[in-house]
Design a protein around this motif. Sequence first.
Motif, PDB file in Angstrom:
ATOM      1  N   ASN A   1       7.274  11.248  -6.323  1.00  0.00           N
ATOM      2  CA  ASN A   1       8.411  10.377  -6.039  1.00  0.00           C
ATOM      3  C   ASN A   1       8.544  10.166  -4.523  1.00  0.00           C
ATOM      4  O   ASN A   1       7.919  10.876  -3.731  1.00  0.00           O
ATOM      5  N   PRO A   2       9.318   9.185  -4.083  1.00  0.00           N
ATOM      6  CA  PRO A   2       9.357   8.826  -2.664  1.00  0.00           C
ATOM      7  C   PRO A   2       9.724   9.971  -1.730  1.00  0.00           C
ATOM      8  O   PRO A   2       9.140  10.106  -0.650  1.00  0.00           O
ATOM      9  N   GLN A   3      10.688  10.799  -2.118  1.00  0.00           N
ATOM     10  CA  GLN A   3      11.095  11.888  -1.232  1.00  0.00           C
ATOM     11  C   GLN A   3      10.000  12.940  -1.072  1.00  0.00           C
ATOM     12  O   GLN A   3       9.846  13.533  -0.005  1.00  0.00           O
ATOM     13  N   MET A   4       9.223  13.177  -2.124  1.00  0.00           N
ATOM     14  CA  MET A   4       8.104  14.105  -2.018  1.00  0.00           C
ATOM     15  C   MET A   4       7.020  13.540  -1.102  1.00  0.00           C
ATOM     16  O   MET A   4       6.407  14.273  -0.311  1.00  0.00           O
ATOM     17  N   LEU A   5       6.784  12.242  -1.181  1.00  0.00           N
ATOM     18  CA  LEU A   5       5.755  11.622  -0.344  1.00  0.00           C
ATOM     19  C   LEU A   5       6.178  11.610   1.119  1.00  0.00           C
ATOM     20  O   LEU A   5       5.336  11.708   2.022  1.00  0.00           O
ATOM     21  N   GLU A   6       7.467  11.511   1.365  1.00  0.00           N
ATOM     22  CA  GLU A   6       7.963  11.650   2.740  1.00  0.00           C
ATOM     23  C   GLU A   6       7.701  13.056   3.255  1.00  0.00           C
ATOM     24  O   GLU A   6       7.322  13.246   4.426  1.00  0.00           O
ATOM     25  N   LEU A   7       7.889  14.044   2.402  1.00  0.00           N
ATOM     26  CA  LEU A   7       7.594  15.430   2.764  1.00  0.00           C
ATOM     27  C   LEU A   7       6.133  15.586   3.172  1.00  0.00           C
ATOM     28  O   LEU A   7       5.803  16.239   4.172  1.00  0.00           O
TER      29      LEU A   7
ATOM     30  N   ALA B   1      20.434   8.558   4.431  1.00  0.00           N
ATOM     31  CA  ALA B   1      20.511   8.134   3.031  1.00  0.00           C
ATOM     32  C   ALA B   1      19.309   8.633   2.242  1.00  0.00           C
ATOM     33  O   ALA B   1      19.364   8.721   1.008  1.00  0.00           O
ATOM     34  N   ASN B   2      18.209   8.960   2.919  1.00  0.00           N
ATOM     35  CA  ASN B   2      16.986   9.422   2.258  1.00  0.00           C
ATOM     36  C   ASN B   2      16.882  10.933   2.170  1.00  0.00           C
ATOM     37  O   ASN B   2      15.892  11.450   1.649  1.00  0.00           O
ATOM     38  N   VAL B   3      17.861  11.648   2.681  1.00  0.00           N
ATOM     39  CA  VAL B   3      17.811  13.110   2.665  1.00  0.00           C
ATOM     40  C   VAL B   3      17.754  13.621   1.224  1.00  0.00           C
ATOM     41  O   VAL B   3      18.513  13.145   0.368  1.00  0.00           O
TER      42      VAL B   3
END
Length: 450
Positions: free
Chosen positions: A44-50, A351-353
């Motif tokens: 998911n997007p937040q994991m890919l940001e990680l 907002a993405n935290v």
Amino acid sequence: MSLLGGRAARSAAAAVVLAGLLTACGLDDDSPDERVIRVLMVDNPQMLELEKLTARYFTKKTGIEVDFTPLPENEVRKHIYRDFANQSGRYDVATVSNYETRTYADRGWLKPLDSYIARDRAFNQSDILLPLQLSLSGRDGKLYAEPFYGESSFLMYRKDVFAQLGLKMPADPTWQDVAELAEKADRPETGMTGICLRGLPGWGEMTAPFTTVVNTFGGTWFDERWNARLTSPGFREAAEFYVGLVRRYGEPDASRTGYADCLSNMKRGKSAMWYDATAGAGSLEADTSPVKGKMGYVPAPVEKTRSSGWLYTWAWGIQKSSEKSDDAWKFISWASSKEYEALVGREFGWANVPAGKRRSTFDRPEYKKAAGAFDEETEKAISNADPRDPGVQERPAPGIQFVGVPEFTTLGDKVSEELSAAIAGEQSVGAALRKGQREAEKVGAEYRKR
């Protein structure tokens, strides 16, 4: 043996010899001396940001490299199950939800984290919201995973549309309130439906919101002795209500509508209300959203229970057979920390935290500014969720929007297929539940034998 088979055999033998030589020379990628941990995670997007931030901010500081394998949700669950069940040690860390954690812990597939937590005072375990801690614990009371983010569910609605129509949303609505409001807000001539609800089959799609309705209407999938209860009055009333509501005032083609479709409907002004995950609010309030500032948020509707919001988290678990569990914990401690949340806020915006897990996040001025429209209701929804007692009767397994046993994936899928067919008008709700009851009885019978 065929020529092809002989070549394949000789190639396989050569590969084994080469692997042995590499291992002997210390060049094998799986050498425990290397400071590399392998992480299998949902994409998911937040994991890919990680993944984008790890080398620069974690590896540079600790010297620990992280090899990520991101996969779609359905695929990642299969791979995690297979690898952890075999205890192959191929992956050190994996994303597990609160649905799998207790089962994996009970089967000895996850490493308990209590000793790491005790030594890592900076992590501040007491800051993690209690419902998430409970949902990630085993029957032995030990903690087996740390949340990356958490969510519950609530009711989202268009404040501007309600004002235009002279409608008032109660601070704590019941489902009967919602049905009346949906009827009044339904404007098919303008292309706006009264409500959007998931009708797409799947234990993680329609079954999730539907089960919270079952709970608050007084129903349950199983009683405390594993007797299937899909044809009981509470379950039947909830099913008739849910199917009837979405058929009368829901979106067109509702039997094919899932989370992403309802989110799109709300953004495009096609629905006046939406009951779903608290995570949806971030997209509705994003700077690019056409409905930013037009939305209102209230608790999940109830009938017979005090609250009915669900509880879900993607969390980090360490495979018990991992030889790099100390480094694995350091990664988890960083990825689920307040420090990492602040990093995401600076790099990608608050907002993405990956929020919904730490109480302190809801108090941060930066987060409150970005999520002010929904942060209080989100925190309230997660804090009020109780996976041990989500209904009006005792349950044989924990879970709010699911029954916390491995068999529920198949059972939830099958029952949702039948109810989705009822939404499509292909059969009655009663027929759908009778078929579902037969499937549930098979699961209950197996557990009664144990």
